[in-house]
Design a protein around this motif. Structure first.
Motif, mmCIF file in Angstrom:
data_model
loop_
_atom_site.group_PDB
_atom_site.id
_atom_site.type_symbol
_atom_site.label_atom_id
_atom_site.label_comp_id
_atom_site.label_asym_id
_atom_site.label_seq_id
_atom_site.Cartn_x
_atom_site.Cartn_y
_atom_site.Cartn_z
ATOM 1 N N UNK A 1 0.843 -1.190 0.000
ATOM 2 C CA UNK A 1 0.000 0.000 0.000
ATOM 3 C C UNK A 1 0.882 1.244 0.000
ATOM 4 N N UNK A 2 0.566 2.199 -0.855
ATOM 5 C CA UNK A 2 1.341 3.435 -0.939
ATOM 6 C C UNK A 2 1.109 4.266 0.316
ATOM 7 N N UNK A 3 2.199 4.681 0.946
ATOM 8 C CA UNK A 3 2.134 5.422 2.206
ATOM 9 C C UNK A 3 2.443 6.890 1.950
ATOM 10 N N UNK A 4 1.550 7.779 2.385
ATOM 11 C CA UNK A 4 1.720 9.218 2.199
ATOM 12 C C UNK A 4 1.778 9.898 3.560
ATOM 13 N N UNK A 5 2.794 10.734 3.749
ATOM 14 C CA UNK A 5 2.947 11.504 4.979
ATOM 15 C C UNK A 5 2.439 12.923 4.749
ATOM 16 N N UNK A 6 1.507 13.368 5.604
ATOM 17 C CA UNK A 6 0.986 14.733 5.560
ATOM 18 C C UNK A 6 1.612 15.515 6.705
ATOM 19 N N UNK A 7 2.278 16.628 6.388
ATOM 20 C CA UNK A 7 2.849 17.498 7.412
ATOM 21 C C UNK A 7 2.147 18.850 7.302
ATOM 22 N N UNK A 8 1.197 19.089 8.178
ATOM 23 C CA UNK A 8 0.364 20.297 8.125
ATOM 24 C C UNK A 8 -0.191 20.542 9.523
ATOM 25 N N UNK A 9 -0.151 21.790 9.987
ATOM 26 C CA UNK A 9 -0.627 22.081 11.340
ATOM 27 C C UNK A 9 -2.123 22.368 11.404
ATOM 28 N N UNK A 10 -2.802 22.409 10.266
ATOM 29 C CA UNK A 10 -4.242 22.671 10.262
ATOM 30 C C UNK A 10 -5.014 21.356 10.346
ATOM 31 N N UNK A 11 -5.730 21.110 11.455
ATOM 32 C CA UNK A 11 -6.460 19.849 11.612
ATOM 33 C C UNK A 11 -7.478 19.603 10.503
ATOM 34 N N UNK A 12 -8.142 20.670 10.034
ATOM 35 C CA UNK A 12 -9.162 20.493 8.996
ATOM 36 C C UNK A 12 -8.549 20.067 7.667
ATOM 37 N N UNK A 13 -7.334 20.550 7.373
ATOM 38 C CA UNK A 13 -6.648 20.131 6.145
ATOM 39 C C UNK A 13 -6.241 18.668 6.259
ATOM 40 N N UNK A 14 -5.678 18.294 7.402
ATOM 41 C CA UNK A 14 -5.276 16.890 7.586
ATOM 42 C C UNK A 14 -6.489 15.966 7.522
ATOM 43 N N UNK A 21 -7.570 11.097 0.437
ATOM 44 C CA UNK A 21 -6.545 10.151 0.001
ATOM 45 C C UNK A 21 -6.852 8.736 0.481
ATOM 46 N N UNK A 22 -7.429 8.652 1.684
ATOM 47 C CA UNK A 22 -7.774 7.330 2.204
ATOM 48 C C UNK A 22 -8.806 6.626 1.344
ATOM 49 N N UNK A 23 -9.713 7.406 0.753
ATOM 50 C CA UNK A 23 -10.742 6.806 -0.098
ATOM 51 C C UNK A 23 -10.154 6.204 -1.368
ATOM 52 N N UNK A 24 -8.920 6.613 -1.718
ATOM 53 C CA UNK A 24 -8.252 6.089 -2.915
ATOM 54 C C UNK A 24 -7.290 4.949 -2.585
ATOM 55 N N UNK A 25 -7.301 4.512 -1.333
ATOM 56 C CA UNK A 25 -6.483 3.364 -0.950
ATOM 57 C C UNK A 25 -5.106 3.695 -0.422
ATOM 58 N N UNK A 26 -4.804 4.996 -0.232
ATOM 59 C CA UNK A 26 -3.500 5.374 0.297
ATOM 60 C C UNK A 26 -3.491 5.214 1.823
ATOM 61 N N UNK A 27 -2.343 4.821 2.355
ATOM 62 C CA UNK A 27 -2.157 4.765 3.801
ATOM 63 C C UNK A 27 -1.600 6.106 4.258
ATOM 64 N N UNK A 28 -2.197 6.705 5.295
ATOM 65 C CA UNK A 28 -1.839 8.060 5.693
ATOM 66 C C UNK A 28 -1.092 8.090 7.021
ATOM 67 N N UNK A 29 -0.079 8.962 7.072
ATOM 68 C CA UNK A 29 0.610 9.325 8.302
ATOM 69 C C UNK A 29 0.437 10.826 8.483
ATOM 70 N N UNK A 30 0.324 11.305 9.722
ATOM 71 C CA UNK A 30 0.074 12.720 9.959
ATOM 72 C C UNK A 30 1.071 13.300 10.944
ATOM 73 N N UNK A 31 1.599 14.478 10.590
ATOM 74 C CA UNK A 31 2.440 15.241 11.498
ATOM 75 C C UNK A 31 1.934 16.663 11.556
ATOM 76 N N UNK A 32 1.766 17.205 12.765
ATOM 77 C CA UNK A 32 1.202 18.554 12.898
ATOM 78 C C UNK A 32 2.268 19.625 13.099
ATOM 79 N N UNK A 33 3.548 19.236 13.038
ATOM 80 C CA UNK A 33 4.636 20.212 13.088
ATOM 81 C C UNK A 33 5.854 19.634 12.376
#
Length: 230
Positions: A1-14, A21-33
């Motif tokens: 599974x393709x893994x995508x890291x999101x680095x964004x401090x806005x909770x609504x954007x994440x 992206x999750x609906x397209x089968x991507x695995x998500x990681x999140x960082x807020x800083x």
């Protein structure tokens, strides 16, 4: 599974990206800083990073430079900054694409698919080169010219590795300096000229009629492959 890291401090954007992206089968990681994002990138080695420039603990441009010290995958910048100089700086610092906020989900998904297609199977670094005259074995750290071993320093070998990775393509001075000496030396072009000169002498290359290393004045260098002609 393709893994995508999101680095964004806005909770609504994440949250939006996680759903989109999750609906397209991507695995998500999140960082807020920035620091969390760097730790996640180092620990999980994602296939792609989506990066905001406006982070609470560090500027996204600085984070991008730190990221490029160890991460070779694609990076898409998402930012409200729409000035041309911000876009140019991000691309020079190693971003593959720049998307302004607000953005459409369809456009972002298309850009992600396009970048991932480009990286699939292309970013695998070669382990050597052999045209019958010049033989390079990066795993054994051995270089032969006309059946004679030639000694290259660690930096010279790294420079040659970077050049043969993309035969026929121009590698900019800044790209070479950043990859070999690090982001703090990306303007020290005199280092690069010295090592290119040394490498050319050892390969018996004439800069006025290059066989292997061609200069694009003011831009960078290109490795000339002879495998197809051999």
């Amino acid at each position: 599974m393709t893994r995508i890291l999101i680095i964004d401090d806005e909770p609504q954007i994440r949250r939006f990206l996680t759903i989109c992206l999750g609906s397209q089968g991507y695995q998500l990681l999140e960082g807020d800083n920035g620091q969390t994002g760097l730790q996640l990138a180092a620990l999980h080695q994602p296939d792609l990073v989506v990066l905001d420039l406006g982070l609470p603990d560090m500027d996204g441009q600085q984070l991008l430079q730190c990221l490029r010290e160890f991460f070779e995958g694609p990076v898409i910048v998402l930012s409200v900054r729409n000035r041309e100089r911000d876009k140019i700086m991000a691309l020079d610092n190693g971003a593959n694409d720049y998307v302004e906020k607000p953005f459409g989900a369809g456009e972002l998904l298309a850009r992600i698919r396009s970048i991932l297609r480009t990286y699939t199977g292309i970013d695998t670094p070669p382990t050597g080169y052999d045209d019958g005259h010049l033989r390079i074995d990066l795993l054994a750290r051995r270089v032969c010219l006309a059946e004679q071993d030639i000694h290259l320093s660690r930096k010279e070998l790294e420079l040659l590795r970077c050049l043969i990775r993309y035969p026929g393509r121009i590698i900019t001075q800044q790209q070479l300096l950043q990859e070999i000496w690090g982001p703090h030396h990306c303007h020290d072009t005199h280092y690069l000229r010295i090592f290119i000169g040394r490498l050319r002498r050892k390969l018996g290359d004439d800069p006025t009629a290059p066989r292997y290393i061609e200069t694009e004045v003011g831009v960078g260098y290109r490795f000339i492959s002879h495998i197809d002609q051999a």
